[in-house]
Design an enzyme around this catalytic site. Structure first.
Site, PDB file in Angstrom:
ATOM      1  CE1 TYR A  75      48.243  39.866  18.831  1.00 24.25           C
ATOM      2  CE2 TYR A  75      48.708  37.561  18.360  1.00 24.25           C
ATOM      3  CZ  TYR A  75      49.010  38.906  18.200  1.00 24.25           C
ATOM      4  OH  TYR A  75      50.084  39.288  17.432  1.00 24.25           O
TER       5      TYR A  75
ATOM      6  CD  GLN B 280      56.372  51.174  14.812  1.00 20.23           C
ATOM      7  OE1 GLN B 280      57.012  50.161  14.558  1.00 20.23           O
ATOM      8  NE2 GLN B 280      56.941  52.232  15.347  1.00 20.23           N
ATOM      9  CG  ASN B 281      51.889  51.357  20.378  1.00 18.69           C
ATOM     10  OD1 ASN B 281      52.873  50.735  19.967  1.00 18.69           O
ATOM     11  ND2 ASN B 281      51.980  52.359  21.218  1.00 18.69           N
TER      12      ASN B 281
ATOM     13  CG  HIS C 240      52.283  47.305  13.089  1.00 19.68           C
ATOM     14  ND1 HIS C 240      53.414  47.411  13.864  1.00 19.68           N
ATOM     15  CD2 HIS C 240      52.693  47.485  11.799  1.00 19.68           C
ATOM     16  CE1 HIS C 240      54.464  47.661  13.086  1.00 19.68           C
ATOM     17  NE2 HIS C 240      54.057  47.718  11.827  1.00 19.68           N
TER      18      HIS C 240
HETATM   19  C1  BJW Z   1      60.300  53.886  25.887  1.00 25.55           C
HETATM   20  C2  BJW Z   1      59.787  53.672  27.165  1.00 25.55           C
HETATM   21  C3  BJW Z   1      59.098  54.743  27.777  1.00 25.55           C
HETATM   22  C4  BJW Z   1      60.715  51.838  26.502  1.00 25.55           C
HETATM   23  N1  BJW Z   1      58.973  55.895  27.122  1.00 25.55           N
HETATM   24  N2  BJW Z   1      60.174  55.045  25.283  1.00 25.55           N
HETATM   25  C5  BJW Z   1      62.562  38.707   6.699  1.00 25.55           C
HETATM   26  C6  BJW Z   1      61.436  37.901   6.567  1.00 25.55           C
HETATM   27  C7  BJW Z   1      60.130  38.445   6.579  1.00 25.55           C
HETATM   28  C8  BJW Z   1      59.947  39.807   6.746  1.00 25.55           C
HETATM   29  C9  BJW Z   1      61.081  40.603   6.882  1.00 25.55           C
HETATM   30  C10 BJW Z   1      62.366  40.063   6.866  1.00 25.55           C
HETATM   31  N3  BJW Z   1      63.268  41.073   7.020  1.00 25.55           N
HETATM   32  C11 BJW Z   1      62.583  42.231   7.158  1.00 25.55           C
HETATM   33  C12 BJW Z   1      61.254  41.968   7.078  1.00 25.55           C
HETATM   34  C13 BJW Z   1      60.149  42.943   7.203  1.00 25.55           C
HETATM   35  C14 BJW Z   1      59.582  42.889   8.604  1.00 25.55           C
HETATM   36  C15 BJW Z   1      60.598  43.488   9.575  1.00 25.55           C
HETATM   37  O1  BJW Z   1      60.780  44.677   9.661  1.00 25.55           O
HETATM   38  N4  BJW Z   1      61.302  42.647  10.324  1.00 25.55           N
HETATM   39  C16 BJW Z   1      62.383  43.140  11.191  1.00 25.55           C
HETATM   40  C17 BJW Z   1      62.098  42.756  12.645  1.00 25.55           C
HETATM   41  C18 BJW Z   1      63.663  42.545  10.670  1.00 25.55           C
HETATM   42  N5  BJW Z   1      58.369  43.672   8.545  1.00 25.55           N
HETATM   43  C19 BJW Z   1      57.223  43.119   8.212  1.00 25.55           C
HETATM   44  O2  BJW Z   1      57.104  41.925   8.005  1.00 25.55           O
HETATM   45  C20 BJW Z   1      56.061  44.079   8.048  1.00 25.55           C
HETATM   46  N6  BJW Z   1      55.452  43.868   6.781  1.00 25.55           N
HETATM   47  C21 BJW Z   1      56.118  44.078   5.637  1.00 25.55           C
HETATM   48  O3  BJW Z   1      57.249  44.495   5.607  1.00 25.55           O
HETATM   49  O4  BJW Z   1      55.382  43.769   4.507  1.00 25.55           O
HETATM   50  C22 BJW Z   1      56.092  43.665   3.270  1.00 25.55           C
HETATM   51  C23 BJW Z   1      56.731  42.281   3.216  1.00 25.55           C
HETATM   52  C24 BJW Z   1      55.925  41.182   3.015  1.00 25.55           C
HETATM   53  C25 BJW Z   1      56.509  39.914   2.923  1.00 25.55           C
HETATM   54  C26 BJW Z   1      57.882  39.752   3.124  1.00 25.55           C
HETATM   55  C27 BJW Z   1      58.667  40.880   3.364  1.00 25.55           C
HETATM   56  C28 BJW Z   1      58.091  42.151   3.424  1.00 25.55           C
HETATM   57  C29 BJW Z   1      55.019  43.829   9.116  1.00 25.55           C
HETATM   58  C30 BJW Z   1      55.551  44.114  10.473  1.00 25.55           C
HETATM   59  C31 BJW Z   1      54.523  43.723  11.526  1.00 25.55           C
HETATM   60  C32 BJW Z   1      55.056  43.909  12.925  1.00 25.55           C
HETATM   61  N7  BJW Z   1      54.171  43.300  13.827  1.00 25.55           N
HETATM   62  C33 BJW Z   1      54.385  43.470  15.260  1.00 25.55           C
HETATM   63  C34 BJW Z   1      53.322  42.626  15.984  1.00 25.55           C
HETATM   64  C35 BJW Z   1      51.955  43.319  15.801  1.00 25.55           C
HETATM   65  C36 BJW Z   1      50.867  42.684  16.558  1.00 25.55           C
HETATM   66  C37 BJW Z   1      51.112  42.537  18.028  1.00 25.55           C
HETATM   67  O5  BJW Z   1      51.327  43.507  18.767  1.00 25.55           O
HETATM   68  O6  BJW Z   1      51.095  41.392  18.448  1.00 25.55           O
HETATM   69  O7  BJW Z   1      54.285  44.844  15.603  1.00 25.55           O
HETATM   70  S1  BJW Z   1      56.057  43.046  15.777  1.00 25.55           S
HETATM   71  C38 BJW Z   1      56.196  44.347  16.959  1.00 25.55           C
HETATM   72  O8  BJW Z   1      57.229  45.276  16.557  1.00 25.55           O
HETATM   73  C39 BJW Z   1      54.855  45.112  16.899  1.00 25.55           C
HETATM   74  C40 BJW Z   1      55.336  46.541  16.998  1.00 25.55           C
HETATM   75  O9  BJW Z   1      54.349  47.414  16.499  1.00 25.55           O
HETATM   76  C41 BJW Z   1      56.615  46.527  16.210  1.00 25.55           C
HETATM   77  C42 BJW Z   1      57.544  47.674  16.523  1.00 25.55           C
HETATM   78  O10 BJW Z   1      57.991  47.617  17.840  1.00 25.55           O
HETATM   79  P1  BJW Z   1      58.182  48.965  18.676  1.00 25.55           P
HETATM   80  O11 BJW Z   1      56.877  49.609  18.876  1.00 25.55           O
HETATM   81  O12 BJW Z   1      59.260  49.771  18.086  1.00 25.55           O
HETATM   82  O13 BJW Z   1      58.610  48.372  20.119  1.00 25.55           O
HETATM   83  P2  BJW Z   1      60.075  47.947  20.617  1.00 25.55           P
HETATM   84  O14 BJW Z   1      59.870  47.071  21.785  1.00 25.55           O
HETATM   85  O15 BJW Z   1      60.910  47.422  19.528  1.00 25.55           O
HETATM   86  O16 BJW Z   1      60.733  49.333  21.088  1.00 25.55           O
HETATM   87  C43 BJW Z   1      60.263  50.030  22.212  1.00 25.55           C
HETATM   88  C44 BJW Z   1      61.079  51.318  22.365  1.00 25.55           C
HETATM   89  O17 BJW Z   1      60.511  52.071  23.420  1.00 25.55           O
HETATM   90  C45 BJW Z   1      62.548  51.074  22.730  1.00 25.55           C
HETATM   91  O18 BJW Z   1      63.367  51.876  21.886  1.00 25.55           O
HETATM   92  C46 BJW Z   1      62.651  51.546  24.173  1.00 25.55           C
HETATM   93  O19 BJW Z   1      63.902  52.146  24.484  1.00 25.55           O
HETATM   94  C47 BJW Z   1      61.536  52.567  24.253  1.00 25.55           C
HETATM   95  N8  BJW Z   1      60.922  52.756  25.576  1.00 25.55           N
HETATM   96  N9  BJW Z   1      60.096  52.412  27.602  1.00 25.55           N
HETATM   97  C48 BJW Z   1      59.549  56.035  25.924  1.00 25.55           C
HETATM   98  N10 BJW Z   1      58.560  54.609  29.047  1.00 25.55           N
END
Ligand code: BJW
Ligand code: ZN
Length: 240
Positions: A64, A97-98, A115
């Site tokens: 981090y 989400q950033n 987040h």
């Molecule tokens: C462009 C571009 C350009 C590129 N212009 N576009 C099984 C076990 C436990 C939990 C779960 C489970 N199954 C599901 C869950 C829930 C889980 C989840 O969703 N998991 C999935 C991955 C399956 N979610 C959670 O756990 C959340 N909490 C929750 O649900 O609480 C209730 C609960 C509790 C207990 C158990 C179960 C539920 C919390 C989620 C926290 C996510 N944290 C992160 C890290 C944050 C800190 C850090 O940054 O270090 O957040 S993970 C990461 O993903 C980060 C992001 O905010 C998040 C989303 O990613 P994002 O922003 O969409 O990025 P990418 O890379 O995925 O996409 C980029 C896009 O941009 C692409 O589409 C490209 O095409 C595009 N692009 N260049 C425009 N120039």
């Protein structure tokens, strides 16, 4: 395609952006799941869960700290700046989400950090929370109460800050226009926000070079980068 939604853009009073890592990609901050994405190089289960943190707090903190330095060196790009510009003309909210703070540095005011923030720390035990102003003498840093401090971000399995999530649901459920930028929508519950907007009859636009799970339900998909697409899109909206 544009013709069909021009009148809706003209009428849109409440505009909500849902943003993800893609919007900051052109500021030099890597995404998570793309070609050079962080989750291609690192295992999220070893860096972005509370268990990982307790297993190896130094490793997680080092990761981090490196990302925080990169983020502090980065600048908002034309995508962030265009969103901030639109707020001069319309009611704009940003549900991001950033954790990088670039929307705020671009001048956006109504920013909801789903987040958390890499610029803030919190105690793992007591209610202490603060902005990080300098580097740390030791990693992990300790709270005055003697327990470990952690980055104020939301890891997998953790709930989102309830006040922020409550406001985000409300904004998404009551907007006229939602613009989803640079997110894969792979992560819940943030990926429900477009569903709420759609249920309310909002016009939906996506800005992403790649298709996503919600592309089919969009009124318009701009297959361009955020920095390329947003200035023109926002000029069009604010010209009415
Ligand atoms: C462009 C571009 C350009 C590129 N212009 N576009 C099984 C076990 C436990 C939990 C779960 C489970 N199954 C599901 C869950 C829930 C889980 C989840 O969703 N998991 C999935 C991955 C399956 N979610 C959670 O756990 C959340 N909490 C929750 O649900 O609480 C209730 C609960 C509790 C207990 C158990 C179960 C539920 C919390 C989620 C926290 C996510 N944290 C992160 C890290 C944050 C800190 C850090 O940054 O270090 O957040 S993970 C990461 O993903 C980060 C992001 O905010 C998040 C989303 O990613 P994002 O922003 O969409 O990025 P990418 O890379 O995925 O996409 C980029 C896009 O941009 C692409 O589409 C490209 O095409 C595009 N692009 N260049 C425009 N120039
Ligand atoms: Zn404490």
């Amino acid at each position: 395609m544009w013709d069909k939604i021009l009148d809706k853009l003209q009428d849109a009073k409440k505009i909500v952006f849902v943003t993800g890592a893609g919007i900051s990609q052109e500021s030099g901050i890597p995404t998570f799941r793309g070609k050079d994405g962080l989750w291609r190089k690192y295992d999220p289960m070893q860096l972005a869960t509370i268990d990982a943190f307790y297993d190896n707090p130094k490793l997680v903190w080092e990761w981090y700290e490196e990302r925080r330095r990169n983020i502090l060196d980065a600048k908002p790009n034309p995508g962030h700046l265009a969103i901030s510009e639109l707020a001069k003309y319309r009611d704009v909210s940003v549900l991001t989400q950033n954790i990088d703070g670039l929307h705020q540095r671009a001048g956006s005011k109504n920013v909801y950090e789903l987040h958390g923030s890499i610029i803030t720390i919190k105690c793992t035990v007591c209610s202490f929370k603060d902005k990080i102003t300098t580097g740390f003498l030791q990693l992990p840093p300790l709270c005055k109460c003697g327990n470990m401090l952690r980055p104020d971000v939301v890891w997998f399995g953790e709930t989102l800050p309830q006040d922020v999530w409550g406001s985000a649901m409300e904004k998404a459920s009551s907007c006229d226009l939602m613009i989803v930028v640079g997110t894969s929508l792979a992560v819940s519950p943030a990926n429900l926000l477009p569903v709420y907007a759609k249920q309310n009859g909002a016009t939906m636009i996506e800005v992403n070079p790649e298709p996503t799970a919600v592309s089919q339900s969009m009124d318009l998909s701009l297959r361009e980068s955020a920095a390329n697409a947003l200035p023109g899109l926002i000029d069009t909206i604010s010209s009415f």
